[in-house]
Scaffold this motif. Structure first.
Motif, short mmCIF file in Angstrom:
data_model
loop_
_atom_site.label_atom_id
_atom_site.label_comp_id
_atom_site.label_asym_id
_atom_site.label_seq_id
_atom_site.Cartn_x
_atom_site.Cartn_y
_atom_site.Cartn_z
N PRO A 1 17.88 -66.15 78.45
CA PRO A 1 18.69 -65.00 78.00
C PRO A 1 20.00 -64.86 78.77
CG PRO A 1 16.81 -64.25 79.30
CD PRO A 1 16.60 -65.71 79.05
N GLU A 2 20.06 -65.41 79.99
CA GLU A 2 21.28 -65.29 80.78
C GLU A 2 22.47 -65.98 80.11
OE1 GLU A 2 17.75 -65.55 83.68
OE2 GLU A 2 18.40 -66.50 81.81
N LEU A 3 22.20 -66.98 79.27
CA LEU A 3 23.27 -67.76 78.65
C LEU A 3 23.25 -67.69 77.14
CD1 LEU A 3 23.20 -70.99 80.88
CD2 LEU A 3 24.81 -69.08 81.00
N LEU A 4 22.42 -66.84 76.57
CA LEU A 4 22.27 -66.81 75.13
C LEU A 4 23.61 -66.55 74.43
CD1 LEU A 4 19.76 -67.21 73.37
CD2 LEU A 4 19.63 -64.72 73.11
N GLY A 5 23.97 -67.44 73.51
CA GLY A 5 25.21 -67.30 72.77
C GLY A 5 26.44 -67.82 73.48
#
Length: 527
Positions: free
Chosen positions: A321-325
């Motif tokens: 989630p830290e880098l999502l997208g």
């Protein structure tokens, strides 16, 4: 507009000091050490294996964390001088059924840029069939050993994309980047001269230029041009946007973006050798007007330690989630991994380093990997607990052990609620899955009184059945055909007073672990 756009890019690039911070930390998990690895990928939906491409001509299989002793494919010996070798591979979207995959390498003796179709061994899924090879493309490249390009990717449209370099040497002396018309003479200024060099090519997997390409022969395979050495490019799994990291000459590295909604780069001119990044290239083709140039969205200067950009992927791994997208990329010399929300926030360092970073890759779950030409391969992972493919931990599982996949695909169906089925002779809808899977779609016709719940007729007429392979996060259009007898039956029913007709479309999905899911959507049939 163009001046404002360029200023906006410059502002974003200059604002690194105020870039957004990640909500958590990211770590590198070692996968293994290989012999000059150049790329990593996996078949769609394969949750247990990754395939590591080695420059010398072999492809290795990592299954459930263990490197298998025998190579999947062995093309040795290949030339490895300069920037040559086995550079990448891509699996067909229907690989589970067809067994077809594609390799990109420089040919022995001639150095020709070669794209070949290969297939899986019929008796061993961890081995390729060494007796089968079909060449889709061979571009002369014997004059220089650098700027071979090297990436293969299947696009959201199911076509095979390949990126080629400009032919080598410095400054594109043959003018290949801007050449769309001339194939002769074969050599200009000591460099191979060909309209397929310095380009992004779009091919039919069966061979030849893909239908809908923007240019005529001799550039019929070209999708976009004006590239120097697009060593790595990728498609966003969710949006379908095309992102190209193009290696610069001596001053600037760049990242180019072509949104799917704006044509996905069809016919785009990314500027080389008229421009290097955002700047006029003094020794290049006369610049002329800037109209039609697609300028980079990110630029990095060699003065800041950059030398050879390595493009990556937009992260769609729910377990990260830290880098999502965000788009993750790096550089051969810079070592640091960087991330950016393209067009939204400035690039930032992730605080992670991979010496001699040469590539990134994605596996069948959408997890992202970083590859060092020195041998190590790493997976980008969250420091949070239970962050494995977005799955909940299984009771009794050891810490760090992947959880068993017991969840079926999550399907999303979208369809216009009322359609002129009798005129078009098909029902249309769009299907999205959160993981790679195979789907079966069929529509059943229901008839009844208007304003009342439709009564099912017996025997129940149906649409044609459609079977497709889905890639995680990609919206796929489907058309379910209506046969002439079924159409006639619907037409007769609608001639009666207060009668209504509808199609109830059911889509069944099965993932690689055998889990299934089913969704239904109802479409009213207009007269």
């Amino acid at each position: 507009m163009r001046v404002l756009a360029r200023l906006a890019v410059i502002t974003i690039v200059a604002a690194v000091g105020i870039a957004e911070r990640a909500s958590g930390q990211v770590r590198l998990v070692p996968v293994g050490t290989f012999d000059a690895p150049t790329y990593l990928t996996a078949p769609p939906g394969d949750t247990s294996r990754v395939f590591v491409v080695e420059r010398g001509g072999t492809i290795r299989v990592v299954r459930d964390g263990a490197v298998l002793p025998a190579p999947f494919l062995d093309l040795r010996p290949l030339p490895t001088d300069g920037e040559r070798g086995l550079l990448s591979m891509a699996f067909a979207p229907d690989y589970a059924a067809s067994g077809l995959f594609y390799v990109y390498f420089t040919a022995p003796g001639t150095g020709a840029i070669t794209v070949q179709e290969r297939r899986r061994d019929a008796t061993d899924p961890d081995r390729a069939d060494g007796s089968f090879a079909r060449t889709l493309l061979a571009i002369p490249h014997d004059r220089q050993s650098n700027h071979n390009g090297g990436q293969l990717q299947f696009g959201p449209d199911g076509k095979l994309y390949a990126a080629t370099g400009d032919g080598g040497s410095a400054g594109d002396p043959a003018g290949n980047g801007q050449n769309l018309t001339s194939r002769t003479p074969a050599v200009v200024n000591g460099v191979n001269h060909d309209p397929l060099l310095g380009k992004l090519l779009r091919l039919e997997p069966s061979g030849g230029p893909a239908a809908g390409n923007p240019f005529p022969a001799p550039a019929a395979e070209v999708w976009a041009y004006g590239l120097r050495n697009p060593w790595r490019f990728s498609f966003d799994r969710v949006t379908g946007d095309l992102i190209i990291a193009d290696v610069g000459q001596g001053s600037y590295e760049e990242v180019d973006v072509a949104p799917a909604a704006a044509g996905g780069g069809r016919g785009a001119n990314f500027g080389w050798n008229r421009f290097e990044g955002l700047h006029t290239f003094p020794a290049g083709t006369p610049a002329g007007p800037e109209a039609g140039i697609t300028f980079p969205i990110i630029e990095h200067s060699h003065a800041a330690g950059w030398c050879s950009i390595t493009g990556g992927y937009v992260v769609r791994d729910p377990a990260l989630p830290e880098l999502l997208g965000q788009y993750v990329y790096g550089d051969l010399c810079k070592r640091e991994l960087h991330a950016a929300s393209l067009g939204v926030s400035a690039p930032r360092s992730l605080g992670l380093t991979v010496p001699r970073l040469v590539s990134f890759g994605e596996d069948g779950c959408g997890r992202v990997y970083a590859v060092s030409i020195d041998g190590p391969v790493y997976r980008l992972a969250s420091t949070g607990a239970c962050a494995v493919a977005g799955l909940a931990p299984v009771a009794g599982a050891r810490p760090g052990e992947p959880a068993a996949d017991r969840r079926g695909p999550r399907l999303s169906l979208r369809a216009p609620p009322r359609q002129r089925v009798l005129r078009k002779r098909f029902v249309s809808l769009r299907v999205t899955s959160d993981e790679a899977c195979r789907i079966r779609a069929r529509g059943r016709i229901v008839l009844g009184r208007r304003g009342a719940r439709a009564a099912v007729v017996a025997p129940q007429p149906q649409t044609a059945t459609v079977r497709r392979a889905l890639i995680a996060g990609r919206r796929v259009p489907l058309r379910l055909k209506i046969g002439p007898r079924t159409a006639a039956r619907i037409r007769r029913a609608l001639t009666r007073p207060r009668r209504a007709a509808a199609v109830r479309v059911t889509v069944t999905a099965t993932d690689a672990a055998g889990n299934t899911a089913r969704r239904t959507v109802r479409v009213s049939i207009r007269r």
